[in-house]
Design a protein around this motif. Sequence first.
Motif, PDB file in Angstrom:
ATOM      1  N   ALA A 151       0.824  -1.212   0.000  1.00 18.74           N
ATOM      2  CA  ALA A 151       0.000   0.000   0.000  1.00 18.74           C
ATOM      3  C   ALA A 151       0.857   1.260   0.000  1.00 18.74           C
ATOM      4  O   ALA A 151       0.508   2.254  -0.648  1.00 18.74           O
ATOM      5  CB  ALA A 151      -0.932  -0.007   1.215  1.00 18.74           C
ATOM      6  N   VAL A 152       1.973   1.251   0.694  1.00 19.92           N
ATOM      7  CA  VAL A 152       2.860   2.428   0.759  1.00 19.92           C
ATOM      8  C   VAL A 152       3.511   2.692  -0.594  1.00 19.92           C
ATOM      9  O   VAL A 152       3.680   3.855  -1.002  1.00 19.92           O
ATOM     10  CB  VAL A 152       3.932   2.225   1.852  1.00 19.92           C
ATOM     11  N   LEU A 153       3.886   1.620  -1.305  1.00 20.58           N
ATOM     12  CA  LEU A 153       4.623   1.795  -2.558  1.00 20.58           C
ATOM     13  C   LEU A 153       3.817   2.532  -3.625  1.00 20.58           C
ATOM     14  O   LEU A 153       4.388   3.303  -4.411  1.00 20.58           O
ATOM     15  CB  LEU A 153       5.071   0.430  -3.088  1.00 20.58           C
ATOM     16  N   LEU A 154       2.487   2.316  -3.669  1.00 23.41           N
ATOM     17  CA  LEU A 154       1.681   2.922  -4.740  1.00 23.41           C
ATOM     18  C   LEU A 154       1.633   4.446  -4.642  1.00 23.41           C
ATOM     19  O   LEU A 154       1.980   5.142  -5.602  1.00 23.41           O
ATOM     20  CB  LEU A 154       0.271   2.320  -4.750  1.00 23.41           C
ATOM     21  N   PRO A 155       1.220   5.050  -3.501  1.00 21.83           N
ATOM     22  CA  PRO A 155       1.244   6.520  -3.435  1.00 21.83           C
ATOM     23  C   PRO A 155       2.657   7.073  -3.464  1.00 21.83           C
ATOM     24  O   PRO A 155       2.886   8.179  -3.979  1.00 21.83           O
ATOM     25  CB  PRO A 155       0.541   6.828  -2.107  1.00 21.83           C
TER      26      PRO A 155
ATOM     27  N   GLY B  41       4.850  -2.327  -6.086  1.00 26.84           N
ATOM     28  CA  GLY B  41       3.673  -2.288  -5.224  1.00 26.84           C
ATOM     29  C   GLY B  41       2.514  -3.076  -5.801  1.00 26.84           C
ATOM     30  O   GLY B  41       1.829  -3.814  -5.087  1.00 26.84           O
ATOM     31  N   SER B  42       2.292  -2.951  -7.104  1.00 26.98           N
ATOM     32  CA  SER B  42       1.193  -3.651  -7.754  1.00 26.98           C
ATOM     33  C   SER B  42       1.398  -5.164  -7.733  1.00 26.98           C
ATOM     34  O   SER B  42       0.462  -5.933  -7.487  1.00 26.98           O
ATOM     35  CB  SER B  42       1.047  -3.166  -9.199  1.00 26.98           C
ATOM     36  N   GLY B  43       2.634  -5.597  -7.975  1.00 29.47           N
ATOM     37  CA  GLY B  43       2.928  -7.028  -7.962  1.00 29.47           C
ATOM     38  C   GLY B  43       2.733  -7.640  -6.588  1.00 29.47           C
ATOM     39  O   GLY B  43       2.182  -8.735  -6.450  1.00 29.47           O
TER      40      GLY B  43
ATOM     41  N   PHE C 176       9.340   5.849 -10.930  1.00 30.66           N
ATOM     42  CA  PHE C 176       7.899   5.665 -10.712  1.00 30.66           C
ATOM     43  C   PHE C 176       7.434   4.312 -11.230  1.00 30.66           C
ATOM     44  O   PHE C 176       6.729   3.578 -10.526  1.00 30.66           O
ATOM     45  CB  PHE C 176       7.116   6.780 -11.417  1.00 30.66           C
ATOM     46  N   ALA C 177       7.807   3.960 -12.461  1.00 25.97           N
ATOM     47  CA  ALA C 177       7.340   2.709 -13.066  1.00 25.97           C
ATOM     48  C   ALA C 177       7.803   1.499 -12.260  1.00 25.97           C
ATOM     49  O   ALA C 177       7.047   0.541 -12.059  1.00 25.97           O
ATOM     50  CB  ALA C 177       7.823   2.614 -14.513  1.00 25.97           C
ATOM     51  N   VAL C 178       9.046   1.558 -11.778  1.00 24.10           N
ATOM     52  CA  VAL C 178       9.587   0.435 -11.010  1.00 24.10           C
ATOM     53  C   VAL C 178       8.885   0.320  -9.659  1.00 24.10           C
ATOM     54  O   VAL C 178       8.431  -0.775  -9.266  1.00 24.10           O
ATOM     55  CB  VAL C 178      11.113   0.599 -10.822  1.00 24.10           C
TER      56      VAL C 178
ATOM     57  N   VAL D 297      -3.584  10.562  -2.727  1.00 26.11           N
ATOM     58  CA  VAL D 297      -4.331  10.689  -1.471  1.00 26.11           C
ATOM     59  C   VAL D 297      -5.160   9.425  -1.215  1.00 26.11           C
ATOM     60  O   VAL D 297      -5.196   8.898  -0.091  1.00 26.11           O
ATOM     61  CB  VAL D 297      -5.234  11.942  -1.493  1.00 26.11           C
ATOM     62  N   LEU D 298      -5.832   8.928  -2.262  1.00 22.51           N
ATOM     63  CA  LEU D 298      -6.617   7.695  -2.111  1.00 22.51           C
ATOM     64  C   LEU D 298      -5.711   6.526  -1.723  1.00 22.51           C
ATOM     65  O   LEU D 298      -6.092   5.690  -0.890  1.00 22.51           O
ATOM     66  CB  LEU D 298      -7.358   7.384  -3.411  1.00 22.51           C
ATOM     67  N   GLY D 299      -4.519   6.458  -2.333  1.00 19.02           N
ATOM     68  CA  GLY D 299      -3.564   5.419  -1.966  1.00 19.02           C
ATOM     69  C   GLY D 299      -3.119   5.542  -0.522  1.00 19.02           C
ATOM     70  O   GLY D 299      -2.909   4.533   0.170  1.00 19.02           O
ATOM     71  N   THR D 300      -2.988   6.766  -0.023  1.00 23.29           N
ATOM     72  CA  THR D 300      -2.603   6.986   1.367  1.00 23.29           C
ATOM     73  C   THR D 300      -3.699   6.537   2.323  1.00 23.29           C
ATOM     74  O   THR D 300      -3.420   6.020   3.410  1.00 23.29           O
ATOM     75  CB  THR D 300      -2.283   8.478   1.587  1.00 23.29           C
TER      76      THR D 300
END
Length: 408
Positions: free
Chosen positions: A288-292, A318-320, A311-313, A379-382
Amino acid sequence: MTTSNERPPIAAILALGLTQIIGYGTLYYSFSILAPDMARDLNWSSEWIFGALSAALLIGGLAAPTMGKWIDRFGAGRIMTAGSAIAAAALTACAFAPGKVAFVAALIAIETASNLVQYGAAFALLVQIRPKVAQRSITYLTLIAGFASTIFWPITTALHTHLSWQNVYLIFAAINLLVCLPIHAWLSHSVSEIRKREKNEAPRHVEPSLPPSIRTPAFILMVMGFALESFVNAALLVHMVPVLSGLGLGAMAVMVGMLFGPSQVLSRFTNMVFGGGLSQLTLALISAVLLPAALVVLIVTAPSVLGALAFAVVFGLGSGLNSIVQGTLPLALFGSEGYGKRQGQVLAIRLMISSTAPFILAFMMENIGVSWSLSVAAVLGTVAVAAFFGIMRLMRPLTRPQPLLNGR
């Protein structure tokens, strides 16, 4: 001595890995490549075609809780076997659709079938085969299935160079029928055989780590976290190249976007090798932290190419990791009993939220600009991070040392 209950079912994982690659490749990833020709044949704009996909995802999500109950009642193997047959029929119906209404109906059937054969059902099958090692099994499976887009984007493109989208869908229908259905039928039979063979061994189920008093608030927080992560993921995956182009990266946008898939696989491999000592809740929090964090890097550094690469990495990592914990965290917190039903409930809310994400992000980019739109997503990711922290706070009294009575 290691018993069979303590070893991941490697043959089942490899077989499921193949069907997951085919399932995601034929039922999901191929659509974006075939969509322009679909739109042309139906005399629709691209927006309407992707709008039809969003509607199909939404309706498929509404059916997910019922499918989860079926998985618990009839077994994930049987449901996946039926799902392969339905997927083949739905792809065929889409290929022969005479008009827009029939096309949308077939697309809804495709997305409904997806819920029967993709991760939610596959995770449940691994839990039913060998619950005690299901967390490791799910990690291995996501590592294999992470190559679905890498494999099926070029396959779909190559086929579509020589064939119409209808014929491509007919080939994909045959693959689901002739490859996936027999594998799922074999796995369904294997569950019964494993249960017979291991009936005298230790109890097979996984106990919940949460007491009944906090399971409901913990479940709500978990679903909130997963839903918000799915929103951010879905929005950025569909619009990644336009977002990067809008930030001034131009021709580099496609190259940057190509790093996302390998980063997903890298995070799953890293977790497989080094993540054994971390709890599933900790892994969910990291994801969850990695996405925002990735979005903040992109906003702050744009239009830097190095910043976009970072950003892409980070976003891919985070997505993986997120795709793993969506299967393992419910098992760790709530146990293996009723796992299919819970996964169906989570999937329904995730799909309902994520199906709206591409449209909402496109609307925001048009009206408030790319940077502000990414800020809203961050913000939503946070908030998702806060949801998983909330579960940790609920669990804190469980891990706090109890005072000794009478000073002893």
